[in-house]
Write a protein that holds these residues in place. Sequence first.
Motif, PDB file in Angstrom:
ATOM      1  N   PHE A  87     -19.705 -14.578   7.868  1.00 37.10           N
ATOM      2  CA  PHE A  87     -20.322 -14.478   9.187  1.00 37.10           C
ATOM      3  C   PHE A  87     -20.977 -13.106   9.306  1.00 37.10           C
ATOM      4  O   PHE A  87     -20.668 -12.200   8.532  1.00 37.10           O
ATOM      5  CB  PHE A  87     -19.302 -14.722  10.305  1.00 37.10           C
ATOM      6  CG  PHE A  87     -18.158 -13.735  10.339  1.00 37.10           C
ATOM      7  CD1 PHE A  87     -18.229 -12.580  11.108  1.00 37.10           C
ATOM      8  CD2 PHE A  87     -16.990 -13.972   9.617  1.00 37.10           C
ATOM      9  CE1 PHE A  87     -17.176 -11.677  11.142  1.00 37.10           C
ATOM     10  CE2 PHE A  87     -15.927 -13.074   9.650  1.00 37.10           C
ATOM     11  CZ  PHE A  87     -16.024 -11.921  10.414  1.00 37.10           C
ATOM     12  N   GLU A  99      -8.708  -5.452  13.150  1.00 38.49           N
ATOM     13  CA  GLU A  99      -8.686  -5.963  11.772  1.00 38.49           C
ATOM     14  C   GLU A  99      -9.034  -4.831  10.808  1.00 38.49           C
ATOM     15  O   GLU A  99     -10.214  -4.485  10.649  1.00 38.49           O
ATOM     16  CB  GLU A  99      -9.712  -7.102  11.574  1.00 38.49           C
ATOM     17  CG  GLU A  99      -9.449  -8.349  12.395  1.00 38.49           C
ATOM     18  CD  GLU A  99     -10.303  -9.552  11.981  1.00 38.49           C
ATOM     19  OE1 GLU A  99     -11.302  -9.379  11.261  1.00 38.49           O
ATOM     20  OE2 GLU A  99      -9.945 -10.679  12.389  1.00 38.49           O
ATOM     21  N   GLU A 151     -10.115  -3.355   7.426  1.00 38.49           N
ATOM     22  CA  GLU A 151     -10.814  -3.991   6.301  1.00 38.49           C
ATOM     23  C   GLU A 151     -11.423  -2.974   5.343  1.00 38.49           C
ATOM     24  O   GLU A 151     -11.902  -1.922   5.768  1.00 38.49           O
ATOM     25  CB  GLU A 151     -11.949  -4.906   6.818  1.00 38.49           C
ATOM     26  CG  GLU A 151     -11.407  -5.985   7.724  1.00 38.49           C
ATOM     27  CD  GLU A 151     -12.330  -7.158   7.964  1.00 38.49           C
ATOM     28  OE1 GLU A 151     -13.394  -7.263   7.329  1.00 38.49           O
ATOM     29  OE2 GLU A 151     -11.943  -8.000   8.805  1.00 38.49           O
ATOM     30  N   ASP A 187     -12.778  -4.239  11.889  1.00 34.36           N
ATOM     31  CA  ASP A 187     -13.592  -5.382  12.335  1.00 34.36           C
ATOM     32  C   ASP A 187     -13.038  -5.905  13.657  1.00 34.36           C
ATOM     33  O   ASP A 187     -12.420  -6.970  13.716  1.00 34.36           O
ATOM     34  CB  ASP A 187     -13.577  -6.471  11.243  1.00 34.36           C
ATOM     35  CG  ASP A 187     -14.332  -7.725  11.647  1.00 34.36           C
ATOM     36  OD1 ASP A 187     -15.211  -7.630  12.527  1.00 34.36           O
ATOM     37  OD2 ASP A 187     -14.038  -8.796  11.081  1.00 34.36           O
ATOM     38  N   LYS A 206     -17.563 -10.872  17.456  1.00 30.17           N
ATOM     39  CA  LYS A 206     -17.510  -9.824  16.427  1.00 30.17           C
ATOM     40  C   LYS A 206     -18.507  -8.702  16.665  1.00 30.17           C
ATOM     41  O   LYS A 206     -18.473  -7.699  15.957  1.00 30.17           O
ATOM     42  CB  LYS A 206     -17.823 -10.465  15.056  1.00 30.17           C
ATOM     43  CG  LYS A 206     -16.789 -11.512  14.619  1.00 30.17           C
ATOM     44  CD  LYS A 206     -15.502 -10.841  14.177  1.00 30.17           C
ATOM     45  CE  LYS A 206     -14.530 -11.819  13.527  1.00 30.17           C
ATOM     46  NZ  LYS A 206     -13.386 -11.120  12.919  1.00 30.17           N
TER      47      LYS A 206
HETATM   48 ZN    ZN Z   1     -12.679  -9.453   9.734  1.00 26.85          ZN
END
Ligand code: ZN
Length: 286
Positions: free
Chosen positions: A101, A127, A129, A158, A176
């Motif tokens: 995505f 999140e 990452e 994220d 997001k």
């Molecule tokens: Zn993520």
Amino acid sequence: MKLIRFGEIGKEKPGVQLENGTRLDVSAFGRDYNEDFFGTDGLEQLKKWLAGNESSCPKVNDSVRLGAPLVRPSKIVCVGLNYAKHAAESGMAVPKEPVLFFKATSAIVGPNDDVVIPKGSKKTDWEVELAVVIGKKASYVSEENALDHVAGYVLHNDYSERAFQIEREGQWVKGKSCDTFAPVGPFIATKDEIKDPNNLNLWLKLNGEKVQDSSTSDFIFNIQEVVSYISQFMSLLPGDIISTGTPFGVGLGFNPPKYLKAGDVVELGIEGLGSSKQTAKAYSGK
Ligand code: ZN
């Protein structure tokens, strides 16, 4: 080499962080960390320039704000559900091929900037990452050659609004891409600094309590697979960011789920890539 950018929002200058932690202003080199820089051998040129000019570079005080360590790239491509335990806590199946995505590049902020809980949000989540920075255009590259297209690695949070992501119609992008949802940094570590990107510890603390604590050795699809895979569908340009997915321990997975409220402090880090810290702030209309 560790690339940083520092200064006020929108006026950041390029710098480097030395082994002993000293930060240097390298704006006299004359190039910022953008697509052109990564795509035309900027890293090698900077390294050579530094060898002759390091002693005359001004020092950057530790109190100066860090920005994202690269100029806004053409895209952020994210991999979803790339750790089996995280797929399970999200109530989703382990994917047969990478789930991709986009995240809007306007979400990018400095590593220690506040994260703004969006207007109407009740489910803002974290999140940790590992993100990959592309160094050379990648189109239809093999797994074998994938790392030739990587400039380095960087820490990324994220941030995700779960109701916007999952409970609204369509694609994940809505949950997001909110402003401030992509703190990147503190620095980009060039590829030579990271021996094995597929074996790095990563962690995240919420108000001092460790909630994510894992290793990129648990990837379902490793860095080489992800870079090669994405390049079958689009050209990855120098400076583009690939965020490789988050491990177990996001707020969505708690019972009951745990989401950010104003004043919460999120700290995260990855072995070899430093740490960052964001304080959650309510949306104020600005
Ligand atoms: Zn993520």
